[in-house]
Design a protein around this motif. Structure first.
Motif, PDB file in Angstrom:
ATOM      1  N   UNK A  17       0.837  -1.203   0.000  1.00 20.00           N
ATOM      2  CA  UNK A  17       0.000   0.000   0.000  1.00 20.00           C
ATOM      3  C   UNK A  17       0.870   1.251   0.000  1.00 20.00           C
ATOM      4  N   UNK A  18       0.861   2.028  -1.091  1.00 23.10           N
ATOM      5  CA  UNK A  18       1.775   3.164  -1.212  1.00 23.10           C
ATOM      6  C   UNK A  18       1.487   4.330  -0.277  1.00 23.10           C
ATOM      7  N   UNK A  19       0.309   4.390   0.306  1.00 27.12           N
ATOM      8  CA  UNK A  19      -0.006   5.511   1.190  1.00 27.12           C
ATOM      9  C   UNK A  19       0.331   5.243   2.655  1.00 27.12           C
ATOM     10  N   UNK A  20       0.800   4.038   2.953  1.00 28.55           N
ATOM     11  CA  UNK A  20       1.213   3.744   4.323  1.00 28.55           C
ATOM     12  C   UNK A  20       2.431   4.591   4.677  1.00 28.55           C
ATOM     13  N   UNK A  21       2.470   5.159   5.888  1.00 27.17           N
ATOM     14  CA  UNK A  21       3.647   5.952   6.265  1.00 27.17           C
ATOM     15  C   UNK A  21       4.921   5.098   6.344  1.00 27.17           C
ATOM     16  N   UNK A  22       4.773   3.837   6.672  1.00 33.08           N
ATOM     17  CA  UNK A  22       5.911   2.914   6.715  1.00 33.08           C
ATOM     18  C   UNK A  22       5.468   1.620   6.019  1.00 33.08           C
ATOM     19  N   UNK A  23       5.531   1.594   4.675  1.00 31.09           N
ATOM     20  CA  UNK A  23       5.015   0.437   3.934  1.00 31.09           C
ATOM     21  C   UNK A  23       5.874  -0.807   4.145  1.00 31.09           C
ATOM     22  N   UNK A  27       6.428  -3.423  -1.218  1.00 33.94           N
ATOM     23  CA  UNK A  27       5.914  -2.372  -2.099  1.00 33.94           C
ATOM     24  C   UNK A  27       6.988  -1.948  -3.103  1.00 33.94           C
ATOM     25  N   UNK A  28       8.216  -1.797  -2.649  1.00 33.72           N
ATOM     26  CA  UNK A  28       9.312  -1.359  -3.505  1.00 33.72           C
ATOM     27  C   UNK A  28      10.150  -2.525  -4.024  1.00 33.72           C
ATOM     28  N   UNK A  29       9.933  -3.736  -3.503  1.00 31.99           N
ATOM     29  CA  UNK A  29      10.859  -4.798  -3.825  1.00 31.99           C
ATOM     30  C   UNK A  29      10.334  -6.047  -4.494  1.00 31.99           C
ATOM     31  N   UNK A  95      12.101   0.824   4.179  1.00 34.03           N
ATOM     32  CA  UNK A  95      11.157   0.172   3.261  1.00 34.03           C
ATOM     33  C   UNK A  95      10.930   0.873   1.928  1.00 34.03           C
ATOM     34  N   UNK A  96      11.358   2.110   1.777  1.00 36.37           N
ATOM     35  CA  UNK A  96      11.161   2.808   0.501  1.00 36.37           C
ATOM     36  C   UNK A  96      12.480   2.989  -0.248  1.00 36.37           C
TER      37      UNK A  96
END
Length: 133
Positions: A17-23, A27-29, A95-96
């Motif tokens: 979920x891209x809107x999570x403050x700490x996804x 999401x990126x991997x 995480x990003x």
């Protein structure tokens, strides 16, 4: 997990979920991990098969018309990457963190990302689920 990934009917996607403050790092991997670790390093499947599992196969299954292939009349959702370098770098503590080996990303034909980062051009949109195949 490797046996399931290798199965011809298995599609690959992410529910990050891209809107999570700490996804979650997936999401990126997710896609870089499949291409780098499972395709290139572990050779679970060929590069064309990996790409098919992430593009055309899910587009057909979820009824996303004119997506998932490079073809005239289709939306130009494209990723230019180096198959010898692509690797996920996101972790739970970072995480990003962007993957390596991705040169450019086009969404709906608009250059949206370069290896230097986002371009600010955001042409994505919500895709309702269509008729499934």
């Amino acid at each position: 997990m490797r046996r399931i990934l290798r199965h011809p009917a298995t599609m690959i996607g992410s529910d990050g979920l891209p809107n999570d403050p700490r996804p979650h790092p997936r999401l990126w991997g997710t896609f870089p991990r499949v291409l780098g670790r499972y395709c290139r390093e572990e050779k679970l499947f060929s590069l064309p098969e990996a790409i098919h599992k992430m593009t055309e196969m899910p587009a057909q299954r979820f009824g996303l018309a004119h997506r998932g292939r490079i073809r005239e009349g289709y939306y130009a959702d494209l990723v230019l990457f180096d198959p010898e370098k692509i690797a996920d770098k996101a972790t739970f503590s970072d995480p990003v963190r962007p993957a390596v080996g991705i040169e450019r990303v086009w969404v709906n034909g608009v250059l949206s990302y370069t290896r230097e980062g986002g371009t600010g051009n955001r042409s994505g949109r919500f895709l309702p689920r269509g008729r499934t195949v």
